[in-house]
Design a protein around this motif. Structure first.
Motif, short mmCIF file in Angstrom:
data_model
loop_
_atom_site.label_atom_id
_atom_site.label_comp_id
_atom_site.label_asym_id
_atom_site.label_seq_id
_atom_site.Cartn_x
_atom_site.Cartn_y
_atom_site.Cartn_z
N LYS A 4 0.79 -1.28 0.05
CA LYS A 4 -0.04 -0.06 -0.19
C LYS A 4 0.77 1.21 0.07
CE LYS A 4 -4.05 1.95 1.96
NZ LYS A 4 -4.08 3.43 2.66
N LYS A 5 1.75 1.18 0.54
CA LYS A 5 2.77 2.49 0.60
C LYS A 5 3.46 2.85 -0.65
CE LYS A 5 4.07 1.58 5.34
NZ LYS A 5 4.89 0.82 6.37
N ARG A 6 3.21 1.84 -1.62
CA ARG A 6 3.65 2.38 -3.02
C ARG A 6 2.63 2.47 -4.04
NH1 ARG A 6 8.56 -0.52 -4.90
NH2 ARG A 6 8.52 1.09 -6.50
N PHE A 7 1.27 2.36 -3.51
CA PHE A 7 0.03 2.78 -4.02
C PHE A 7 -0.72 3.99 -3.94
CE2 PHE A 7 0.55 -2.08 -4.93
CZ PHE A 7 -0.54 -2.02 -6.18
N PHE A 8 -1.22 4.65 -4.73
CA PHE A 8 -2.06 5.64 -4.65
C PHE A 8 -3.28 5.11 -5.26
CE2 PHE A 8 -3.86 9.67 -6.01
CZ PHE A 8 -3.79 10.37 -4.81
N PHE A 9 -4.32 5.16 -4.32
CA PHE A 9 -5.67 5.20 -4.93
C PHE A 9 -6.63 6.43 -5.00
CE2 PHE A 9 -4.57 1.20 -2.69
CZ PHE A 9 -4.57 0.22 -3.57
N CYS A 10 -7.10 6.62 -6.00
CA CYS A 10 -8.14 7.63 -5.93
C CYS A 10 -9.34 7.66 -6.95
CB CYS A 10 -7.47 9.09 -6.50
SG CYS A 10 -6.60 9.20 -8.09
N ALA A 11 -10.44 8.10 -6.46
CA ALA A 11 -11.74 7.89 -7.32
C ALA A 11 -11.57 8.89 -8.71
CB ALA A 11 -12.83 8.23 -6.58
N SER A 12 -10.76 9.75 -8.88
CA SER A 12 -10.67 10.79 -9.82
C SER A 12 -9.22 11.46 -9.75
CB SER A 12 -11.84 11.57 -10.14
OG SER A 12 -11.88 12.67 -9.12
N VAL A 45 -14.28 4.22 -12.87
CA VAL A 45 -14.53 5.63 -13.41
C VAL A 45 -15.56 5.52 -14.25
CG1 VAL A 45 -12.03 6.30 -12.89
CG2 VAL A 45 -12.70 5.05 -15.24
N ASN A 46 -16.19 6.52 -14.88
CA ASN A 46 -16.99 6.59 -15.85
C ASN A 46 -16.66 5.92 -17.11
OD1 ASN A 46 -18.84 7.26 -17.84
ND2 ASN A 46 -19.35 9.33 -17.21
N PRO A 47 -16.97 4.76 -17.63
CA PRO A 47 -16.54 4.20 -18.89
C PRO A 47 -16.35 5.11 -19.96
CG PRO A 47 -18.15 2.58 -18.00
CD PRO A 47 -18.09 4.24 -17.06
N ALA A 48 -17.29 6.10 -20.08
CA ALA A 48 -17.31 6.94 -21.30
C ALA A 48 -16.38 8.04 -21.14
CB ALA A 48 -18.73 7.51 -21.43
N LYS A 49 -15.74 8.11 -20.07
CA LYS A 49 -14.86 9.05 -19.77
C LYS A 49 -13.38 8.57 -19.73
CE LYS A 49 -17.44 12.61 -19.17
NZ LYS A 49 -17.46 14.04 -19.76
N VAL A 50 -13.18 7.23 -19.84
CA VAL A 50 -11.80 6.74 -19.79
C VAL A 50 -10.78 7.25 -20.62
CG1 VAL A 50 -10.50 4.61 -20.04
CG2 VAL A 50 -12.59 4.56 -18.83
N GLN A 51 -10.97 7.26 -22.04
CA GLN A 51 -10.10 7.81 -22.96
C GLN A 51 -9.95 9.27 -22.75
OE1 GLN A 51 -8.40 5.83 -25.18
NE2 GLN A 51 -7.04 7.65 -25.38
N GLU A 52 -10.81 9.97 -22.61
CA GLU A 52 -10.66 11.45 -22.14
C GLU A 52 -9.58 11.76 -20.88
OE1 GLU A 52 -13.61 14.95 -20.52
OE2 GLU A 52 -14.25 13.58 -21.81
N GLN A 53 -10.17 10.73 -19.73
CA GLN A 53 -8.88 11.09 -18.47
C GLN A 53 -7.45 10.56 -18.79
OE1 GLN A 53 -10.70 9.10 -15.45
NE2 GLN A 53 -12.22 10.56 -14.83
N MET A 54 -7.37 9.59 -19.66
CA MET A 54 -5.91 9.08 -20.04
C MET A 54 -5.51 10.30 -21.09
SD MET A 54 -6.07 5.08 -20.49
CE MET A 54 -6.79 5.16 -22.07
N ASP A 55 -6.13 10.79 -21.75
CA ASP A 55 -5.61 11.80 -22.69
C ASP A 55 -5.13 13.07 -21.94
OD1 ASP A 55 -6.03 10.24 -25.00
OD2 ASP A 55 -7.88 11.16 -25.60
N GLN A 56 -6.07 13.62 -20.87
CA GLN A 56 -5.81 14.56 -20.17
C GLN A 56 -4.50 14.24 -19.19
OE1 GLN A 56 -7.42 17.59 -20.15
NE2 GLN A 56 -5.66 18.12 -18.99
N LEU A 57 -4.64 12.99 -18.60
CA LEU A 57 -3.09 12.63 -17.90
C LEU A 57 -1.83 12.93 -18.77
CD1 LEU A 57 -4.54 9.56 -15.96
CD2 LEU A 57 -3.62 11.40 -14.94
N ALA A 58 -2.00 12.26 -20.03
CA ALA A 58 -0.70 12.51 -20.73
C ALA A 58 -0.39 13.92 -21.24
CB ALA A 58 -1.12 11.92 -22.23
N LYS A 59 -1.61 14.92 -21.59
CA LYS A 59 -1.43 16.14 -21.71
C LYS A 59 -0.81 16.73 -20.46
CE LYS A 59 -5.09 16.92 -24.92
NZ LYS A 59 -6.32 17.27 -24.88
#
Length: 135
Positions: A4-12, A45-59
């Motif tokens: 757990k010490k090397r994990f970060f869990f978050c809803a968003s 996470v909202n399945p319709a937002k997965v790609q959008e969230q990954m794109d935002q993380l990359a940006k």
């Protein structure tokens, strides 16, 4: 060290998520799971937002106004118990990283802002030793 010490869990993804990514880059790396609570419970996470969230993380990870130096991470959507999560591993970097101009380090299960010039200097010294050892 427990997992757990090397994990970060978050809803968003939010501000503290980016602090953790920066701290993982500066320390021993770690795993990030988007779509899970701190206790590891999968909320998804909202399945319709997965790609959008990954794109935002990359940006965001490649935005020098947020991360210096920028860093490329690979994100992987997964299905767990019928819910979507986004998982990625953050490796320890050989460079010192800052998020919004602030350096973070990881200790136990928390991310800590490096406030003094001595703390920041020690981070750079530790990172320069990694580079020398890799040669």
């Amino acid at each position: 060290m427990t997992k757990k010490k090397r994990f970060f869990f978050c809803a968003s993804m939010n501000y503290s998520g980016y602090e953790s990514i920066c701290a993982f880059l500066n320390r021993r790396g770690g795993h990030v799971v988007l779509g899970a609570k701190d206790n590891g419970e999968i909320v998804g996470v909202n399945p319709a937002k997965v790609q959008e969230q990954m794109d935002q993380l990359a940006k965001d990870m490649n935005n020098p106004q947020l991360f210096k130096p920028t860093y490329y991470l690979t994100y992987e959507p997964m299905d767990i118990d019928g819910k979507k999560i986004i998982y990625f591993y953050v490796p320890e970097s050989t460079q010192a990283h800052s998020y919004k101009g602030i350096y973070y380090d990881r200790n136990q299960d928390g991310d800590f802002e490096l406030r003094s010039t001595e703390q920041i200097a020690n981070l750079f010294i530790r990172k320069s030793r990694m580079k020398t050892e890799d040669r």
